[in-house]
Write a protein that holds these residues in place. Structure first.
Motif, PDB file in Angstrom:
ATOM      1  N   UNK A  73       1.015  -1.281   0.513  1.00  0.00           N
ATOM      2  CA  UNK A  73      -0.005  -0.304   0.244  1.00  0.00           C
ATOM      3  C   UNK A  73       0.968   1.479  -0.186  1.00  0.00           C
ATOM      4  N   UNK A  74       1.787   1.620  -1.063  1.00  0.00           N
ATOM      5  CA  UNK A  74       2.868   2.654  -1.223  1.00  0.00           C
ATOM      6  C   UNK A  74       1.853   3.485  -0.625  1.00  0.00           C
ATOM      7  N   UNK A  75       1.411   3.679  -1.995  1.00  0.00           N
ATOM      8  CA  UNK A  75       0.488   5.497  -1.828  1.00  0.00           C
ATOM      9  C   UNK A  75       0.020   5.430  -0.288  1.00  0.00           C
ATOM     10  N   UNK A  76      -0.512   4.926   0.628  1.00  0.00           N
ATOM     11  CA  UNK A  76      -1.241   5.275   1.718  1.00  0.00           C
ATOM     12  C   UNK A  76      -0.128   5.001   2.920  1.00  0.00           C
ATOM     13  N   UNK A  77       1.046   4.255   2.857  1.00  0.00           N
ATOM     14  CA  UNK A  77       1.681   4.843   3.353  1.00  0.00           C
ATOM     15  C   UNK A  77       2.911   5.904   3.395  1.00  0.00           C
ATOM     16  N   UNK A  78       3.035   6.276   2.144  1.00  0.00           N
ATOM     17  CA  UNK A  78       3.847   8.260   2.273  1.00  0.00           C
ATOM     18  C   UNK A  78       2.877   8.103   2.964  1.00  0.00           C
ATOM     19  N   UNK A  79       1.128   8.479   2.727  1.00  0.00           N
ATOM     20  CA  UNK A  79       0.397   9.439   2.648  1.00  0.00           C
ATOM     21  C   UNK A  79       0.735   9.918   4.660  1.00  0.00           C
ATOM     22  N   UNK A  80       0.193   8.545   5.442  1.00  0.00           N
ATOM     23  CA  UNK A  80       0.826   7.855   6.182  1.00  0.00           C
ATOM     24  C   UNK A  80       2.027   8.758   7.778  1.00  0.00           C
ATOM     25  N   UNK A  81       3.237   8.438   6.324  1.00  0.00           N
ATOM     26  CA  UNK A  81       4.725   9.363   6.989  1.00  0.00           C
ATOM     27  C   UNK A  81       4.504  10.708   7.121  1.00  0.00           C
ATOM     28  N   UNK A  82       3.462  11.185   5.570  1.00  0.00           N
ATOM     29  CA  UNK A  82       3.774  12.656   5.636  1.00  0.00           C
ATOM     30  C   UNK A  82       2.706  12.591   6.991  1.00  0.00           C
ATOM     31  N   UNK A  83       1.781  12.724   7.070  1.00  0.00           N
ATOM     32  CA  UNK A  83       0.950  12.726   8.768  1.00  0.00           C
ATOM     33  C   UNK A  83       1.884  13.071  10.086  1.00  0.00           C
ATOM     34  N   UNK A  84       2.544  12.116  10.229  1.00  0.00           N
ATOM     35  CA  UNK A  84       3.265  11.717  11.380  1.00  0.00           C
ATOM     36  C   UNK A  84       3.968  12.790  11.005  1.00  0.00           C
ATOM     37  N   UNK A  85       4.653  13.005  10.290  1.00  0.00           N
ATOM     38  CA  UNK A  85       5.960  13.899  10.211  1.00  0.00           C
ATOM     39  C   UNK A  85       5.355  15.657  10.738  1.00  0.00           C
ATOM     40  N   UNK A  86       4.161  15.464   9.979  1.00  0.00           N
ATOM     41  CA  UNK A  86       3.366  17.267  10.312  1.00  0.00           C
ATOM     42  C   UNK A  86       3.564  16.860  11.812  1.00  0.00           C
ATOM     43  N   UNK A  87       3.249  15.423  12.690  1.00  0.00           N
ATOM     44  CA  UNK A  87       2.056  15.991  13.547  1.00  0.00           C
ATOM     45  C   UNK A  87       3.852  15.870  14.704  1.00  0.00           C
ATOM     46  N   UNK A  88       4.652  15.179  14.124  1.00  0.00           N
ATOM     47  CA  UNK A  88       5.762  15.387  14.897  1.00  0.00           C
ATOM     48  C   UNK A  88       6.528  17.184  15.038  1.00  0.00           C
ATOM     49  N   UNK A  89       6.261  17.588  13.776  1.00  0.00           N
ATOM     50  CA  UNK A  89       6.768  18.872  13.487  1.00  0.00           C
ATOM     51  C   UNK A  89       5.732  19.878  14.621  1.00  0.00           C
ATOM     52  N   UNK A  90       4.338  19.524  14.847  1.00  0.00           N
ATOM     53  CA  UNK A  90       3.742  20.617  15.587  1.00  0.00           C
ATOM     54  C   UNK A  90       3.834  20.318  16.729  1.00  0.00           C
ATOM     55  N   UNK A  91       4.204  18.818  17.617  1.00  0.00           N
ATOM     56  CA  UNK A  91       4.582  18.703  18.715  1.00  0.00           C
ATOM     57  C   UNK A  91       6.206  19.749  19.449  1.00  0.00           C
ATOM     58  N   UNK A  92       6.802  19.730  18.377  1.00  0.00           N
ATOM     59  CA  UNK A  92       7.645  20.398  18.376  1.00  0.00           C
ATOM     60  C   UNK A  92       8.952  19.451  18.955  1.00  0.00           C
TER      61      UNK A  92
END
Length: 380
Positions: free
Chosen positions: A64-83
């Motif tokens: 599920x490459x496309x879904x896996x890449x979208x989840x990675x972007x979401x996780x990276x954005x969450x970590x950035x919001x958390x600092x």
């Protein structure tokens, strides 16, 4: 001569206060829960089959490459919001030190298996009574991780869009990971959540810290999962949130093992009999009587001779007596005595004269107290 009286064992004490449970009548569930000594051939087969099954299922999960890449972007954005999006900085800093990053590549590829198997072998040899419960923690943790790979496909940082992270195995051409290079087709590239590098390493660290006696071993037990966290982030194989997922899976494993064995895995007896009856001693050296089987009592012939294996003597009915004058309970229960299974008979009497079969003076025979007031014998 008075009438001879005979007092039987049945008449001299009541049945044990606590009923004795026949081990053959135990339920199948209790027998399965009882700690038992592991068998080497079974453990080798179980580990081999389990790891083969784990790898087969993990790699069979749709990428599920496309879904896996979208989840990675979401996780990276969450970590950035958390600092707390520090993975990229660590990855670039370590990549600039060749010897360090190459060492981390080999660490990632080898210690994950070597240390885990080493801890299992150590448990098997030194803590056989705790082996099965602690192994259950590891196996159930891995099963939950498989569900995570299927439900939440996730690309590792090194495969994210934009190429901001460095794939250290590819850049330095080291043999180090089945997720990079020529071996990448043999492994699911998008199964980063949860991180079993963290799940297994924390299991190893907690086991060593809880059961090892040497202080240096306890320290190494704590340092190993911490070092593993640095490695998985520095090599861009995982986000730090993947590590959190691995710890949550491990917590489930410990909860399941505790419920199944009704005890924390590290508090179970260290040694158990080969027959799996569950007796032994716990981590503090105390006897785990709750798991032990009740053995049949023994009676010995003889009259009042001191026993070699028991501090008391023996009565005429073959029972063993303790130093306080108690009589051993042949069913092993407690009958109102400080020592389990002992009841107090009549007080001993050293006066001369005939005795009944239980050692008491016959009816009409003089006692010690009566002979003390008898008139003096006539003098010549």
């Amino acid at each position: 001569m008075g009438e001879t009286t005979v007092t039987t064992l049945e008449g001299r004490h009541q049945a044990a206060a606590h009923p004795v449970e026949d081990p053959t009548g135990q339920s199948l569930l209790r027998r399965l829960r009882a700690p038992r000594r592991p068998r080497l051939w079974f453990e080798i087969l179980l580990i081999a089959v389990s790891y083969w099954t784990y790898s087969l299922i993990r790699n069979a999960v749709p990428e599920q490459k496309s879904q896996a890449l979208r989840n990675a972007d979401l996780l990276w954005d969450l970590e950035q919001r958390l600092g707390l999006a520090f993975e990229q900085s660590v990855n670039h800093a370590v990549n600039s030190v060749t010897w360090l990053v190459v060492g981390m590549n080999y660490y990632y590829a080898t210690l994950h298996f070597v240390v885990t198997l080493g801890v299992l072998v150590w448990l098997y040899r030194s803590h056989p009574g705790r082996y099965a419960a602690t192994r259950l923690v590891l196996f159930s943790t891995t099963v939950v991780a498989l569900a995570g790979y299927y439900l939440f496909p996730l690309a590792p940082p090194r495969l994210m869009n934009g190429g901001a992270f460095v794939d250290t195995v590819m850049v330095h051409e080291t043999w180090g990971s089945m997720a990079s290079g020529d071996l990448k087709n043999m492994s699911n590239q998008y199964a980063a959540m949860p991180s079993m590098h963290i799940g297994w390493s924390v299991w190893c660290g907690l086991t060593v810290f809880a059961l090892a006696t040497a202080p240096w071993a306890k320290i190494l037990g704590l340092l190993y999962p911490a070092g593993t966290l640095v490695v998985i982030v520095a090599t861009a194989n995982h986000f730090w949130l993947d590590a959190v997922g691995g710890v949550l899976c491990l917590a489930f494993g410990y909860a399941l093992a505790t419920l199944w064995y009704k005890s924390k895995p590290y508090a179970l007896p260290r040694e158990v009999p080969d027959d799996g009856s569950g007796g032994g001693r716990d981590r503090d050296g105390r006897d785990r009587g709750g798991w032990s089987r009740v053995l049949p009592s023994r009676t010995f012939p003889g009259k009042g001779s001191p026993g070699k294996r028991f501090p008391g003597g023996r009565g005429t009915d073959g029972t063993v007596t303790d130093p306080d004058g108690g009589t051993a309970d042949p069913v092993g229960g407690t009958a109102g005595h400080a020592n389990a299974g002992l009841v107090s008979p009549r007080a001993p009497d050293d006066s001369p004269g005939p005795r009944t079969t239980d050692g008491a003076p016959a009816t009409g025979a003089p006692t010690t107290g009566a002979s003390a007031h008898a008139p003096d014998a006539p003098r010549h």
